[in-house]
Scaffold this motif. Structure first.
Motif, mmCIF file in Angstrom:
data_model
loop_
_atom_site.group_PDB
_atom_site.id
_atom_site.type_symbol
_atom_site.label_atom_id
_atom_site.label_comp_id
_atom_site.label_asym_id
_atom_site.label_seq_id
_atom_site.Cartn_x
_atom_site.Cartn_y
_atom_site.Cartn_z
ATOM 1 N N ALA A 341 0.839 -1.206 0.000
ATOM 2 C CA ALA A 341 0.000 0.000 0.000
ATOM 3 C C ALA A 341 0.874 1.257 0.000
ATOM 4 O O ALA A 341 0.782 2.112 0.863
ATOM 5 C CB ALA A 341 -0.938 -0.018 1.205
ATOM 6 N N VAL A 347 -3.180 9.376 -1.949
ATOM 7 C CA VAL A 347 -4.211 8.569 -1.291
ATOM 8 C C VAL A 347 -5.432 9.454 -1.067
ATOM 9 O O VAL A 347 -5.317 10.679 -1.055
ATOM 10 C CB VAL A 347 -3.650 7.991 0.040
ATOM 11 N N GLN B 15 -7.815 0.024 -8.534
ATOM 12 C CA GLN B 15 -6.859 -0.944 -7.996
ATOM 13 C C GLN B 15 -7.529 -2.294 -7.741
ATOM 14 O O GLN B 15 -6.973 -3.340 -8.015
ATOM 15 C CB GLN B 15 -6.304 -0.431 -6.658
ATOM 16 N N VAL B 17 -10.040 -3.642 -9.211
ATOM 17 C CA VAL B 17 -10.344 -4.364 -10.452
ATOM 18 C C VAL B 17 -9.068 -4.951 -11.052
ATOM 19 O O VAL B 17 -9.075 -6.042 -11.633
ATOM 20 C CB VAL B 17 -11.037 -3.430 -11.473
ATOM 21 N N LEU B 18 -7.965 -4.223 -10.912
ATOM 22 C CA LEU B 18 -6.701 -4.743 -11.433
ATOM 23 C C LEU B 18 -6.269 -5.987 -10.657
ATOM 24 O O LEU B 18 -5.646 -6.885 -11.200
ATOM 25 C CB LEU B 18 -5.595 -3.682 -11.352
ATOM 26 N N ILE B 19 -6.612 -6.036 -9.366
ATOM 27 C CA ILE B 19 -6.134 -7.131 -8.522
ATOM 28 C C ILE B 19 -7.124 -8.301 -8.476
ATOM 29 O O ILE B 19 -6.718 -9.456 -8.537
ATOM 30 C CB ILE B 19 -5.831 -6.611 -7.096
ATOM 31 N N GLU B 50 -5.838 -8.227 -0.498
ATOM 32 C CA GLU B 50 -4.840 -7.311 -1.053
ATOM 33 C C GLU B 50 -5.538 -6.053 -1.578
ATOM 34 O O GLU B 50 -5.109 -4.929 -1.307
ATOM 35 C CB GLU B 50 -4.038 -7.981 -2.184
ATOM 36 N N ALA B 53 -6.510 -3.814 1.194
ATOM 37 C CA ALA B 53 -5.360 -3.174 1.847
ATOM 38 C C ALA B 53 -4.813 -2.015 1.016
ATOM 39 O O ALA B 53 -4.320 -1.040 1.575
ATOM 40 C CB ALA B 53 -4.256 -4.202 2.108
ATOM 41 N N VAL B 54 -4.877 -2.099 -0.276
ATOM 42 C CA VAL B 54 -4.250 -1.053 -1.095
ATOM 43 C C VAL B 54 -5.247 -0.035 -1.649
ATOM 44 O O VAL B 54 -4.840 0.952 -2.247
ATOM 45 C CB VAL B 54 -3.408 -1.638 -2.256
ATOM 46 N N PRO B 56 -6.981 3.078 -2.378
ATOM 47 C CA PRO B 56 -6.591 4.412 -1.914
ATOM 48 C C PRO B 56 -7.715 5.178 -1.223
ATOM 49 O O PRO B 56 -7.472 6.151 -0.529
ATOM 50 C CB PRO B 56 -6.156 5.135 -3.188
#
Ligand code: HEM
Ligand code: SF4
Lengths: 403, 66
Positions: A341, A347, B15, B17-19, B50, B53-54, B56
Motif C-alpha cells: 500500500a 491517497v 486498484q 479491479v486490477l487485482i 490485497e 489493503a491497497v 486508496p
C-alpha cells in the motif's frame, strides 16, 4: 547540530540517483515533523512518516492550492502547477471535485485501460525495434520511456503525437521548480492554453473518438457536464499528468531492476512477478520528485505536534514509502511484496486519477522488454546515472542500456 | 468472507479491479466500484484482502464472518 534545530533545504539532495538521501531515515525516526526551506526561501513543514503523510493527504479539508496569502511559495518563480489560475479551474474539493472526478475518471477505469493493452504492446514493440535498429548502447528513456506514454495519452485526447516536443517543453515549464524563469513559465502556459483551446474548438465543430469529445458531448453544467474552460484545462492537466510522471517512471523502474541484475533474472524466470515488481519499484522510487504540498486551512495534530492553520506542509511519499513501521524490510526490494500500500499515487479523494493507466503502461513496458530483450543491461554503472534537476517530478537524464 | 464497499469513499482508482477482477468492477458511467461477489470463494480471498489493503479510498471492507 541535530535535525530538530536545523532548517533543512528542500528538496534534500541525494548522492546517488537511485538511492534515498540518508536524512530520510533520520527524519522519520527523530524529526517526523521538520522545518524545511523551499527553493523560494519560504519555510514549510516536511512530513516523512507513513501514517502522517497518509493522514494529511487523505484529509479532505486540506488543499493542494497554495494561493492563500500566507501559503509558502515553492519556487521563486511562483508555484507552477500548484498555483496557477488554471489550477483553480478544476474544482479542488467537495462535491464539485467529486463530480469532475467521476466525469473524467470513467474514461480511465481499469477495464478501459486493459482494453488499451494490445495497442500499448504494439507501440512498445515498435519503439523497441527502432531502438535496436539504431544499435547498442541506446537511451531507453528517449527511445521508449518518453514516447510510449505520450503516444498513449495523445491518442486518448485526440491530439497529434507529432506535437510531442512542444508538449514536453510546456509540461516541463509547468512542473518547474528552478529550471525556468517566470517569463518562460508564463509564455509556455499561454501557448499551451491557446493550443488546447484550438483543439477543443475543433472537436466541438467535429467530434472525434477521444476523451475531450466525450466530455463535450456530455453537455454544459446545466446538463451535468463541464464548462468549456474546465474541459480545456482538463485536457491540459491530462496531457501534463499523463506523460511526464509515467515517462520518467519507466526509466527509473527499468534502472532499478537492472541495477541488481538478479532482479531482472528473477523476472525472466517468472514473469508472473511483473505486477508486484512494478508496485515495488513505485514504492522504492527514491527520486519521485518534490512530494505533495498541502495548505492547512485548519489546525491538525500530526505525530504529537500541533500544526497551526496556515501551515504549508510537504508530504514526502517517497520517504513514507520506506517507513519500517509499515513495510517489513522497507529498504529491501521484494519483487513479491503484497499487499503493497505505497503512497506513490497519493491517497484519498485526490489520489491519482490515471493510476490504472500508469500501472498498465508500466506493466506492458516491462513485459515487452523481458520478452524482446532478455539480455538487457545498464550500459553504465548504476552509480553513474544522473538525476534530472529543477522540476517537481523526478527522473533520470538518460538511461543508457545495451542488450 | 463477506465484502462490502463504500461508494462515497471510492475514488475510482481501479486498484481493486486490477487485482481481483472476478470480485470488483467499475461502473461505466462514473468509474465507481461495483461489487460482483459479496461472498467470494476461498480462491479469491488473498486477492480480495490485497485489494482492500491497497484501496486508496479505504472503501473496501472485509469481514470474516460466514
Ligand atoms: C507513474 C506515474 C504517475 C504518478 C507517480 C502519479 C502521481 C500522482 C499523485 C501523487 C497524485 C496526487 C496529487 C494530489 O493528491 O494532490 C496524482 C494525481 C493525478 N494524476 Fe497522476 N501520476 C501518474 C500518472 C498519471 C497518468 C498517466 C495520468 C493520466 C491521465 C494522471 C493523472 C492525474 C490526475 C488528473 C490527477 C489529479 C486527481 C485529482 O485531483 O482528483 N497521472 N498523480
Ligand atoms: S480500489 Fe478502492 S477507490 Fe479504487 S475503484 Fe476500487 S474501491 Fe474504488
Amino acid at each position: 547540530m541535530s535535525l530538530d534545530e536545523q532548517v533543512l533545504s528542500y528538496p534534500i539532495p541525494s548522492d546517488a540517483a537511485l538511492e534515498p538521501p540518508a536524512e530520510w531515515a533520520e527524519l522519520r525516526s527523530k524529526c517526523p515533523v521538520a522545518h524545511v526551506k523551499l527553493p523560494s526561501g519560504d519555510q514549510a513543514t516536511l512530513l516523512t512518516r507513513y501514517e502522517d503523510v497518509k493522514r494529511v493527504l487523505a484529509d479532505p479539508r486540506f488543499t493542494r492550492q497554495l494561493n492563500a496569502p500566507d501559503a509558502a511559495r515553492l519556487s521563486a518563480e511562483g508555484n507552477g502547477v500548484f498555483n496557477s489560475e488554471m489550477a483553480q479551474i478544476i474544482p479542488d474539493g467537495g462535491d464539485e471535485h467529486q463530480h469532475w472526478r467521476r466525469l473524467v475518471g470513467k474514461w480511465f477505469t481499469a477495464k478501459r485501460m486493459a482494453a488499451l493493452r494490445p495497442s500499448m504492446e504494439e507501440i512498445a514493440e515498435q519503439l523497441i525495434d527502432d531502438m535496436v535498429k539504431c544499435g547498442a548502447p541506446g537511451d531507453l528513456k528517449a527511445g521508449l520511456g518518453f514516447p510510449l506514454p505520450v503516444y498513449v495519452i495523445c491518442d486518448m485526447l485526440g491530439v497529434p503525437a507529432a506535437d510531442r516536443e512542444r508538449f514536453s517543453y510546456w509540461s516541463d515549464a509547468l512542473l518547474n521548480l528552478t529550471r525556468y524563469s517566470r517569463a518562460e513559465m508564463e509564455a509556455a502556459q499561454g501557448e499551451f492554453f491557446q493550443y488546447m483551446a484550438d483543439h477543443v474548438a475543433a472537436r466541438r465543430a467535429e467530434a472525434g473518438d477521444d476523451v475531450l469529445s466525450e466530455l463535450i458531448a456530455a453537455g454544459g453544467p446545466e446538463e451535468g457536464g463541464l464548462t468549456d474552460i474546465q474541459i480545456l484545462v482538463t485536457g491540459m492537466a491530462l496531457l501534463v499528468a499523463g506523460h511526464e510522471t509515467t515517462a520518467n517512471m519507466i526509466g527509473k523502474m527499468v534502472s532499478m531492476l537492472l541495477a541488481d541484475r538478479s532482479r531482472w533474472e528473477r523476472l525472466l524466470a517468472d514473469p508472473s512477478l511483473i505486477r508486484t515488481a512494478v508496485e515495488e519499484t513505485l514504492r522504492l522510487d527514491a527520486n519521485s520528485g518534490f512530494g505533495l504540498p498541502r495548505y492547512l486551512r485548519d489546525e491538525i495534530e500530526v505525530g504529537g505536534t500541533v500544526l497551526p492553520r496556515g501551515t504549508t506542509v510537504v508530504c514526502s511519499m517517497a520517504a513514507a514509502n520506506r517507513d519500517e513501521s509499515v513495510f517489513e524490510g522497507a529498504e529491501e526490494m521484494d519483487l513479491r511484496r503484497s499487499p503493497n500500500a505505497h503512497l506513490a499515487f497519493g491517497v484519498g479523494a485526490h489520489s491519482c486519477l490515471g493510476q490504472a493507466l500508469a500501472r498498465t503502461e508500466l506493466q506492458v513496458v516491462l513485459e515487452v522488454l523481458l520478452r524482446k530483450l532478455p539480455s538487457l543491461e545498464l550500459a553504465v554503472p548504476a552509480e553513474e546515472l544522473e538525476r534530472v534537476e529543477g522540476l517537481a517530478v523526478g527522473g533520470l537524464r538518460t538511461v543508457p542500456v545495451r542488450w | 468472507m463477506r465484502v462490502t464497499v463504500d461508494e462515497d469513499k471510492c475514488c475510482g482508482a481501479g486498484q481493486c479491479v486490477l487485482i481481483a477482477p472476478e470480485v470488483f468492477d467499475q461502473r461505466e458511467d462514473d468509474g465507481i466500484v461495483m461489487l460482483l461477489e459479496h461472498e467470494p470463494g476461498e480462491d479469491r480471498h488473498v486477492a480480495v484482502r490485497e485489494a482492500a489493503a491497497v484501496c486508496p479510498g479505504a472503501a473496501i471492507e472485509v469481514s470474516d464472518k460466514a
